[in-house]
Scaffold this active site. Sequence first.
Site, short mmCIF file in Angstrom:
data_model
loop_
_atom_site.label_atom_id
_atom_site.label_comp_id
_atom_site.label_asym_id
_atom_site.label_seq_id
_atom_site.Cartn_x
_atom_site.Cartn_y
_atom_site.Cartn_z
N GLU A 258 -6.75 4.18 8.00
CA GLU A 258 -6.56 5.63 7.77
C GLU A 258 -7.79 6.24 7.11
O GLU A 258 -8.14 7.39 7.36
CB GLU A 258 -5.28 5.86 6.94
CG GLU A 258 -4.04 5.57 7.79
CD GLU A 258 -2.83 5.08 7.01
OE1 GLU A 258 -2.81 5.21 5.78
OE2 GLU A 258 -1.90 4.54 7.66
N SER B 41 3.37 -2.72 10.25
CA SER B 41 4.83 -2.70 10.37
C SER B 41 5.49 -4.02 9.97
O SER B 41 6.43 -4.47 10.62
CB SER B 41 5.24 -2.28 11.79
OG SER B 41 4.75 -0.99 12.08
N LYS C 280 0.05 4.24 -0.17
CA LYS C 280 -0.59 5.38 0.50
C LYS C 280 -0.42 6.66 -0.34
O LYS C 280 -0.36 6.58 -1.56
CB LYS C 280 -0.05 5.56 1.93
CG LYS C 280 -0.07 4.25 2.71
CD LYS C 280 0.11 4.46 4.18
CE LYS C 280 0.30 3.12 4.88
NZ LYS C 280 0.15 3.18 6.32
N GLY D 260 2.28 1.71 10.82
CA GLY D 260 3.18 2.85 10.68
C GLY D 260 3.88 3.24 11.97
O GLY D 260 4.49 4.30 12.05
N ASN E 262 0.86 -1.18 0.00
CA ASN E 262 0.00 0.00 0.00
C ASN E 262 0.90 1.23 0.00
O ASN E 262 1.52 1.54 1.01
CB ASN E 262 -0.88 -0.05 1.27
CG ASN E 262 -1.71 1.21 1.44
OD1 ASN E 262 -1.85 2.01 0.52
ND2 ASN E 262 -2.27 1.38 2.64
N HIS F 69 -9.44 0.77 4.93
CA HIS F 69 -8.15 0.93 5.61
C HIS F 69 -8.35 1.82 6.83
O HIS F 69 -9.15 2.76 6.79
CB HIS F 69 -7.12 1.55 4.65
CG HIS F 69 -5.73 1.52 5.21
ND1 HIS F 69 -5.29 2.42 6.13
CD2 HIS F 69 -4.71 0.65 4.99
CE1 HIS F 69 -4.04 2.12 6.46
NE2 HIS F 69 -3.67 1.06 5.78
N GLU G 203 -5.39 -5.71 10.55
CA GLU G 203 -4.35 -4.71 10.81
C GLU G 203 -4.63 -4.02 12.15
O GLU G 203 -5.46 -3.11 12.21
CB GLU G 203 -4.37 -3.65 9.71
CG GLU G 203 -4.11 -4.19 8.32
CD GLU G 203 -3.55 -3.13 7.40
OE1 GLU G 203 -2.41 -3.32 6.95
OE2 GLU G 203 -4.20 -2.11 7.18
C1 PEP Z 1 -0.77 -0.35 5.93
O1 PEP Z 1 -0.70 0.69 5.31
O2 PEP Z 1 -1.75 -1.09 5.76
C2 PEP Z 1 0.30 -0.71 6.86
C3 PEP Z 1 0.23 -1.86 7.49
O3 PEP Z 1 1.33 0.19 7.01
P1 PEP Z 1 2.77 -0.13 7.69
O4 PEP Z 1 3.26 -1.41 7.08
O5 PEP Z 1 3.60 1.06 7.35
O6 PEP Z 1 2.53 -0.29 9.16
#
Ligand code: PEP
Length: 255
Positions: free
Chosen positions: A97, A212, A11, A173, A9, A95, A167
């Site tokens: 975010e 992460s 973003k 992040g 992703n 997601h 997630e």
């Molecule tokens: C994500 O954007 O779904 C995500 C898991 O980000 P990160 O790997 O940076 O934590």
Amino acid sequence: MRKPFIAGNWKMNNTIAESEELIQALLPRVGAIEDVDVVVAPAFLSLQAVVDSARGSAVAVYAQNMHEKDSGAFTGDVSAPMLEEIEVQGVILGHSERRQYFNETDRSLQQKVPRALEAGLIPILCVGETEEERERGDTERKLRHQVQEGLEKVPKERLHEVVVAYEPIWAIGTGLTATPEQAQDAIAFVRALVADRDREQAERTRILYGGSVKADNAAELLALPDVDGALVGGGSLEVDPFATIIDAAVDAVRS
Ligand code: PEP
């Protein structure tokens, strides 16, 4: 047997030129991999360029969001037919975010997930608890609500086409990663929720871990019995870490 699935992703990163540079660098490393489904999800403006660059390779291109309606007065939004027209193959939905900053609701996801499938797009439905919810012991309650609402209008025989990404919001992040035990328990719970609709479909549904995931922790997470892949944010913005995560998924299939 569930085919592993690794999605990057991007973003709100990378201009069109930068997106082209990244996909061109990625393709020689991962563009021919067949044991794992490899996906990148660039920002809307870069989709067409990345679709064109990845055409003919094993890398699929997904969007990061879409509206549930096909057209209308929804300024700034993009619909399933628009994505389909430029040969996008799937879409990340819900997601954290989008939920946190853009008021994405489970109610709209109830429409978006089946709409994506009808349009021929593979939905990645994201679910996960906040840190406070985990501390309060509310993780399962939150997951139950999100999974049940998100899948409610998906016909039973198409459940396995939806990819679910667990997630934990506190791991996105932040550099914090769920422990293998936390990831396995939550993902097994998500699979049990899908099994409440249909046991056989649940066995075929890919459920990813996200939060992460990096080159140095991917192998441990991908070896877990219920973890079918990863949704990767920061770790997908450079070729080497992302390719290493994909290699870990290939190794997990072969072992
Ligand atoms: C994500 O954007 O779904 C995500 C898991 O980000 P990160 O790997 O940076 O934590």
